[in-house]
Design a protein around this motif. Structure first.
Motif, PDB file in Angstrom:
ATOM      1  N   ALA A 115       0.825  -1.215   0.000  1.00 18.68           N
ATOM      2  CA  ALA A 115       0.000   0.000   0.000  1.00 18.68           C
ATOM      3  C   ALA A 115       0.861   1.268   0.000  1.00 18.68           C
ATOM      4  O   ALA A 115       1.935   1.310   0.597  1.00 18.68           O
ATOM      5  CB  ALA A 115      -0.919  -0.009   1.216  1.00 18.68           C
ATOM      6  N   ASP A 116       0.359   2.293  -0.669  1.00 20.53           N
ATOM      7  CA  ASP A 116       0.984   3.619  -0.647  1.00 20.53           C
ATOM      8  C   ASP A 116       0.503   4.316   0.630  1.00 20.53           C
ATOM      9  O   ASP A 116      -0.694   4.565   0.774  1.00 20.53           O
ATOM     10  CB  ASP A 116       0.551   4.411  -1.881  1.00 20.53           C
ATOM     11  CG  ASP A 116       1.052   5.844  -1.870  1.00 20.53           C
ATOM     12  OD1 ASP A 116       1.763   6.239  -0.918  1.00 20.53           O
ATOM     13  OD2 ASP A 116       0.715   6.586  -2.812  1.00 20.53           O
ATOM     14  N   PRO A 117       1.392   4.644   1.563  1.00 21.31           N
ATOM     15  CA  PRO A 117       0.953   5.249   2.829  1.00 21.31           C
ATOM     16  C   PRO A 117       0.171   6.543   2.640  1.00 21.31           C
ATOM     17  O   PRO A 117      -0.667   6.888   3.479  1.00 21.31           O
ATOM     18  CB  PRO A 117       2.262   5.507   3.576  1.00 21.31           C
ATOM     19  CG  PRO A 117       3.256   4.588   2.954  1.00 21.31           C
ATOM     20  CD  PRO A 117       2.853   4.449   1.520  1.00 21.31           C
ATOM     21  N   ALA A 118       0.434   7.263   1.561  1.00 26.03           N
ATOM     22  CA  ALA A 118      -0.233   8.546   1.343  1.00 26.03           C
ATOM     23  C   ALA A 118      -1.585   8.398   0.652  1.00 26.03           C
ATOM     24  O   ALA A 118      -2.367   9.362   0.608  1.00 26.03           O
ATOM     25  CB  ALA A 118       0.660   9.468   0.522  1.00 26.03           C
ATOM     26  N   ALA A 119      -1.868   7.225   0.103  1.00 24.90           N
ATOM     27  CA  ALA A 119      -3.146   7.029  -0.592  1.00 24.90           C
ATOM     28  C   ALA A 119      -4.297   7.149   0.400  1.00 24.90           C
ATOM     29  O   ALA A 119      -4.197   6.718   1.543  1.00 24.90           O
ATOM     30  CB  ALA A 119      -3.166   5.663  -1.261  1.00 24.90           C
ATOM     31  N   THR A 129      -5.669   8.304   5.374  1.00 23.02           N
ATOM     32  CA  THR A 129      -4.607   7.753   4.537  1.00 23.02           C
ATOM     33  C   THR A 129      -4.415   6.275   4.885  1.00 23.02           C
ATOM     34  O   THR A 129      -4.706   5.833   6.001  1.00 23.02           O
ATOM     35  CB  THR A 129      -3.282   8.490   4.757  1.00 23.02           C
ATOM     36  OG1 THR A 129      -2.824   8.260   6.092  1.00 23.02           O
ATOM     37  CG2 THR A 129      -3.430   9.988   4.498  1.00 23.02           C
ATOM     38  N   GLY A 131      -1.653   4.892   5.385  1.00 15.68           N
ATOM     39  CA  GLY A 131      -0.679   4.832   6.468  1.00 15.68           C
ATOM     40  C   GLY A 131      -1.321   4.991   7.825  1.00 15.68           C
ATOM     41  O   GLY A 131      -1.001   4.257   8.778  1.00 15.68           O
TER      42      GLY A 131
END
Length: 217
Positions: A115-119, A129, A131
């Motif tokens: 996963a992209d923490p900022a998504a 987010t 994250g």
């Protein structure tokens, strides 16, 4: 996100190592056997998978701490409270429940690592987010790891770093700190009502004692 992985991996390993006969023992969750708790973890893992593939475009409405909402202590009247034991019993054998948790839980762990923490993701009517969402679950995994081993003295408990992070999260939610004399484990158990403080602990808590336990939903 590293703490998510550590706490989840440790919890999955602890379940895998739990002898089948211990699945019929009480857990640290009032009214739930160990098998019921493990069934709940299957549902939690499914929630992680669902949330991580539910993107959101709007601004975050909560963070890792405000994701958790203080709620009234469970009474057993919630239909979900009764559903979990029925689902757990339907597995019949602990090995089947272990297999399902390992299968879904491993997938949730892989999804978290990718996963992209900022998504931004959406869940339960909120946006946060990825994250922050995964950070919030460090508290969930750590508390349930304590629940798993509550009456299994030979079982391994949560790792030290997730315990410390979970304590810090609970303190931010409470808006206060637990006495420095409390271990992280005791702060979490007492803070969430999983055990009552003794006289000395209650005195050390001071005004905070009146605001405990903190039940999270």
């Amino acid at each position: 996100m590293d703490l998510f992985s550590r706490s989840w991996t440790a919890l999955l390993a602890a379940v895998a190592e739990t002898p089948d006969e211990d699945f019929e023992r009480p857990s640290g969750c009032a009214g739930w056997l160990v098998r019921d708790l493990v069934c709940h973890l299957v549902i939690d893992a499914q929630d992680v998978l669902i949330t991580l593939v539910t993107p959101a475009e709007s601004a975050p409405t909560v963070n890792a701490d405000t994701y958790w909402k203080p709620v009234a202590p469970p009474t057993g009247d919630d239909p979900l409270d009764a559903l979990i034991p029925r689902l757990a019993a339907a597995y019949g054998e602990p090995r089947l429940l272990k297999f399902h948790l390992d299968d879904v839980g491993s997938a949730a762990g892989r999804a978290a690592a990718l996963a992209d923490p900022a998504a931004r993701v959406a869940t339960q009517g909120e946006v946060l987010t990825a994250g922050d969402y995964l950070s919030a679950y460090v508290l969930e995994w750590t508390l349930h790891h304590l629940d798993l081993v509550a009456r299994l003295p030979s079982a391994a408990g949560p790792p030290a770093e997730p315990l410390a992070a979970a304590r810090a999260s609970l303190e931010r939610i409470a808006g206060d700190v637990f006495p420095a004399s409390f271990s992280d484990r005791d702060a979490l158990l007492i803070g969430t009502g999983r055990r009552a403080p003794d006289a000395a602990e209650r005195a050390a808590l001071g005004d905070l004692a009146a605001r405990l336990p903190i039940s999270l939903g």
